[in-house]
Write a protein that holds these residues in place. Structure first.
Motif, PDB file in Angstrom:
ATOM      1  N   ALA A 149       6.652  -7.816  -2.415  1.00 10.89           N
ATOM      2  CA  ALA A 149       7.160  -8.707  -1.370  1.00 10.89           C
ATOM      3  C   ALA A 149       6.524 -10.088  -1.483  1.00 10.89           C
ATOM      4  CB  ALA A 149       6.879  -8.111  -0.003  1.00 10.89           C
ATOM      5  N   GLY A 150       7.362 -11.098  -1.335  1.00  8.50           N
ATOM      6  CA  GLY A 150       6.874 -12.471  -1.428  1.00  8.50           C
ATOM      7  C   GLY A 150       6.913 -13.045  -2.816  1.00  8.50           C
ATOM      8  N   PHE A 151       7.109 -12.159  -3.818  1.00 11.18           N
ATOM      9  CA  PHE A 151       7.138 -12.579  -5.220  1.00 11.18           C
ATOM     10  C   PHE A 151       8.360 -11.990  -5.931  1.00 11.18           C
ATOM     11  CE2 PHE A 151       2.762 -12.074  -3.789  1.00 11.18           C
ATOM     12  CZ  PHE A 151       2.183 -13.278  -4.132  1.00 11.18           C
ATOM     13  N   GLU A 152       9.433 -11.760  -5.201  1.00  9.52           N
ATOM     14  CA  GLU A 152      10.570 -11.002  -5.748  1.00  9.52           C
ATOM     15  C   GLU A 152      11.129 -11.587  -7.041  1.00  9.52           C
ATOM     16  OE1 GLU A 152      10.315  -9.775  -1.471  1.00  9.52           O
ATOM     17  OE2 GLU A 152      10.149 -11.684  -2.566  1.00  9.52           O
ATOM     18  N   ASN A 153      11.041 -12.897  -7.204  1.00  8.09           N
ATOM     19  CA  ASN A 153      11.590 -13.528  -8.407  1.00  8.09           C
ATOM     20  C   ASN A 153      10.511 -13.842  -9.441  1.00  8.09           C
ATOM     21  OD1 ASN A 153      14.217 -13.576  -7.322  1.00  8.09           O
ATOM     22  ND2 ASN A 153      13.726 -15.419  -6.142  1.00  8.09           N
ATOM     23  N   GLN A 154       9.356 -13.205  -9.284  1.00  5.22           N
ATOM     24  CA  GLN A 154       8.217 -13.450 -10.179  1.00  5.22           C
ATOM     25  C   GLN A 154       7.982 -12.226 -11.058  1.00  5.22           C
ATOM     26  OE1 GLN A 154       6.111 -16.332 -10.137  1.00  5.22           O
ATOM     27  NE2 GLN A 154       7.712 -17.253  -8.897  1.00  5.22           N
ATOM     28  N   GLY A 155       7.102 -12.431 -12.058  1.00  2.00           N
ATOM     29  CA  GLY A 155       6.634 -11.300 -12.850  1.00  2.00           C
ATOM     30  C   GLY A 155       7.347 -11.166 -14.170  1.00  2.00           C
ATOM     31  N   LEU A 175       6.912  -1.410 -10.091  1.00  5.70           N
ATOM     32  CA  LEU A 175       7.097  -2.629  -9.313  1.00  5.70           C
ATOM     33  C   LEU A 175       8.332  -3.420  -9.739  1.00  5.70           C
ATOM     34  CD1 LEU A 175       3.373  -3.775  -8.965  1.00  5.70           C
ATOM     35  CD2 LEU A 175       4.812  -2.606  -7.276  1.00  5.70           C
ATOM     36  N   LYS A 176       8.907  -3.068 -10.867  1.00  8.28           N
ATOM     37  CA  LYS A 176      10.209  -3.641 -11.208  1.00  8.28           C
ATOM     38  C   LYS A 176      11.287  -3.022 -10.312  1.00  8.28           C
ATOM     39  CE  LYS A 176       9.465  -4.855 -16.068  1.00  8.28           C
ATOM     40  NZ  LYS A 176       9.842  -4.558 -17.487  1.00  8.28           N
ATOM     41  N   LYS A 177      11.106  -1.749 -10.018  1.00 10.86           N
ATOM     42  CA  LYS A 177      12.046  -1.045  -9.135  1.00 10.86           C
ATOM     43  C   LYS A 177      11.822  -1.430  -7.684  1.00 10.86           C
ATOM     44  CE  LYS A 177      13.676   3.616  -8.001  1.00 10.86           C
ATOM     45  NZ  LYS A 177      13.478   5.070  -8.259  1.00 10.86           N
ATOM     46  N   TRP A 178      10.570  -1.599  -7.323  1.00  8.39           N
ATOM     47  CA  TRP A 178      10.200  -1.968  -5.948  1.00  8.39           C
ATOM     48  C   TRP A 178       9.393  -3.265  -6.002  1.00  8.39           C
ATOM     49  CZ3 TRP A 178      12.721   1.094  -2.710  1.00  8.39           C
ATOM     50  CH2 TRP A 178      13.023   2.397  -3.115  1.00  8.39           C
ATOM     51  N   PRO A 179      10.069  -4.419  -6.104  1.00 13.02           N
ATOM     52  CA  PRO A 179       9.372  -5.713  -6.300  1.00 13.02           C
ATOM     53  C   PRO A 179       8.340  -6.007  -5.214  1.00 13.02           C
ATOM     54  CG  PRO A 179      11.725  -5.963  -6.626  1.00 13.02           C
ATOM     55  CD  PRO A 179      11.526  -4.592  -6.071  1.00 13.02           C
ATOM     56  N   TRP A 207       0.827  -1.197   0.000  1.00 20.02           N
ATOM     57  CA  TRP A 207       0.000   0.000   0.000  1.00 20.02           C
ATOM     58  C   TRP A 207       0.873   1.264   0.000  1.00 20.02           C
ATOM     59  CZ3 TRP A 207      -3.055   1.162   5.152  1.00 20.02           C
ATOM     60  CH2 TRP A 207      -3.648   2.427   5.079  1.00 20.02           C
ATOM     61  N   ARG A 208       1.890   1.277   0.871  1.00 18.86           N
ATOM     62  CA  ARG A 208       2.739   2.466   1.016  1.00 18.86           C
ATOM     63  C   ARG A 208       3.628   2.708  -0.203  1.00 18.86           C
ATOM     64  NH1 ARG A 208       4.401   1.985   7.470  1.00 18.86           N
ATOM     65  NH2 ARG A 208       2.513   2.985   8.276  1.00 18.86           N
ATOM     66  N   LYS A 209       3.842   1.678  -1.020  1.00 11.83           N
ATOM     67  CA  LYS A 209       4.605   1.869  -2.254  1.00 11.83           C
ATOM     68  C   LYS A 209       3.813   2.668  -3.287  1.00 11.83           C
ATOM     69  CE  LYS A 209       7.016  -2.601  -2.099  1.00 11.83           C
ATOM     70  NZ  LYS A 209       7.101  -3.913  -2.799  1.00 11.83           N
ATOM     71  N   ILE A 210       2.476   2.610  -3.135  1.00 13.08           N
ATOM     72  CA  ILE A 210       1.606   3.165  -4.172  1.00 13.08           C
ATOM     73  C   ILE A 210       0.992   4.499  -3.777  1.00 13.08           C
ATOM     74  CG2 ILE A 210      -0.452   2.712  -5.564  1.00 13.08           C
ATOM     75  CD1 ILE A 210       0.075  -0.291  -5.117  1.00 13.08           C
ATOM     76  N   THR A 211       0.497   4.587  -2.558  1.00  8.48           N
ATOM     77  CA  THR A 211      -0.214   5.793  -2.142  1.00  8.48           C
ATOM     78  C   THR A 211      -0.193   5.941  -0.628  1.00  8.48           C
ATOM     79  OG1 THR A 211      -2.342   6.961  -2.229  1.00  8.48           O
ATOM     80  CG2 THR A 211      -2.424   4.580  -2.001  1.00  8.48           C
TER      81      THR A 211
END
Length: 421
Positions: free
Chosen positions: A415-421, A409-413, A97-101
């Protein structure tokens, strides 16, 4: 009466016998009698219709008339087993949430059970001083469970009169509202479509696995739908599976022409909800977390029932057991990513997700001040939700974010899915 019914039953004799007071014992359940009469009159029904009637019938449904969760019920969930689960989910929500707004949010839970997950999340939110920026919105069809949730979460609650006006801001789409002891407002809805369209965080933990499914079987004559039929010699409250004589409309609508499996399960309601949620997040902002039994398009026959925490015949004693089927995460992702509405991360195992978010550290912290008895309970719950041979691997976690956040979200992956996407 359909041609199938005439050929299968000959005439109305059985229906007349059913209507007589002596044909089905008076002790048989109302739900069984209703399903039996419907099939007898109209022919076999789809498994989706069977599940819907059993789970959400307004007066005799499994979910709508009883508290089915916990040791005294037929199944339990990760939030009921360990407070660690809800605490980790709360930290994940705040982190993303805090990464976005920094603006206020709607916290929406689909199928909130006994309200335990939301209760644990709110406790963490209070400790981190963010309660003043949230409202809680619960999508719940069960009057029984909504009362349990209200009792757990609110110091006061009341029924609301549904009212939809042309001016959307003056519409009342919730059927119940309440307030927690800390002043957080909580609203209840029958459908996700009724949730106000504002920046929202959706949580769905063991929600999609209970949605009705269609089952299909490939035969030497092509695809056929698996239907539910009566057993004419009534000795117990039990139905049976039959194959449709011809391809049903569902075969043509829900099956991919490229399908390689011999047996397929499809939940149209799951697809509709994911599509709606995807459009909602794309238009209004927010993100979602789904945690459930699932696969990525490779599983076949997963439909099952649980009675008193043990596997049970889904066609025996309808209404007494929980019905469930694994979720197709690959289909969820396909729907969400259509037209670049959302980006998805996962699925990853529940074990990997919780451990990457620091559940082991949190476990050590709460064990420090626990009694010996409490330590045993806490450690037992931890192992149940994380061990590979328990819930750790059989549950999968999937997240959804608006496509516009892709570079962010590439810059700030996530959490819990850091190696995904």
């Amino acid at each position: 009466m359909s041609m199938y019914t005439r050929q299968h039953y000959g005439n109305f004799t059985l229906l007349k016998r059913l209507c007589s007071s002596n044909y089905l014992d008076r002790k048989t359940s109302d739900l069984y009698r209703q399903l039996y009469a419907k099939i007898l009159a109209c022919g076999p029904i789809t498994l989706a219709e069977y599940m819907k009637e059993i789970l959400t019938h307004p007066t005799v449904g499994y979910y709508t008339t009883k508290d089915t969760i916990g040791q005294r019920g037929d199944f339990t969930t990760s939030p009921e087993i360990s407070q660690l689960f809800g605490e980790i989910i709360a930290v994940w929500i705040i982190n993303e949430w805090r990464k976005i707004t920094k603006e206020s949010i709607q916290l929406v839970e689909l199928g909130p059970g006994r309200g335990t997950l939301i209760s644990d999340i709110l406790r963490v939110f209070k400790k981190l001083n963010v309660l003043d920026k949230i409202s809680v919105h619960l999508v719940e069809v069960s009057p029984v469970l909504s009362m349990i949730q209200a009792k757990k979460l609110c110091i006061e609650s009341k029924n609301s009169e549904l009212k939809v006006n042309e001016n959307q801001k003056n519409s009342v789409t919730h059927y119940r509202e309440g307030v927690t002891k800390d002043g957080v407002k909580i609203y209840w809805y029958y459908s996700i479509n009724d949730v106000p369209r504002e920046f929202s965080i959706f949580i769905a933990q063991e929600f999609f696995d209970a949605l009705p499914i269609h089952k299909f079987q490939k035969t030497d004559k092509g695809w056929r739908e698996i239907l539910v039929d009566i057993i004419q010699e009534v000795k117990q409250e039990k139905f049976r599976y039959v194959l449709s004589q011809m391809p049903t409309a569902a075969c043509k609508v829900y099956l991919s022409p490229n399908e390689k499996r011999e047996h397929v399960e499809v939940s149209p309601q799951c697809s509709i909800i994911i599509d709606y949620m995807s459009q909602f997040l794309w238009e209004c902002g927010g993100f979602a977390l789904v945690i459930d039994y699932g696969h990525e398009g490779e599983k076949t026959d997963t439909f099952r029932a649980f009675y008193q925490h043990k596997l049970h015949d889904p066609l025996l004693n309808p209404g007494t057991a929980d019905l469930t089927a694994d979720v197709d995460f690959s289909l969820m992702k396909e729907i969400a990513e259509k037209d670049n509405r959302l980006i998805t991360f996962g699925p990853v195992t529940q074990r990997k997700f919780l451990k990457s978010l620091g559940i082991d550290l949190r476990l050590k912290m709460i064990l420090q001040n626990a009694t010996n008895v409490q330590k045993q309970q806490i450690e037992s719950g931890y192992h149940m939700i994380t061990d590979e041979d328990k819930m750790g691997n059989c549950f999968q976690v999937l997240s959804f974010f608006p496509f516009v956040l892709k570079d962010h979200l590439k810059k700030w992956p996530v959490a819990g899915f850091e190696n995904q996407g």
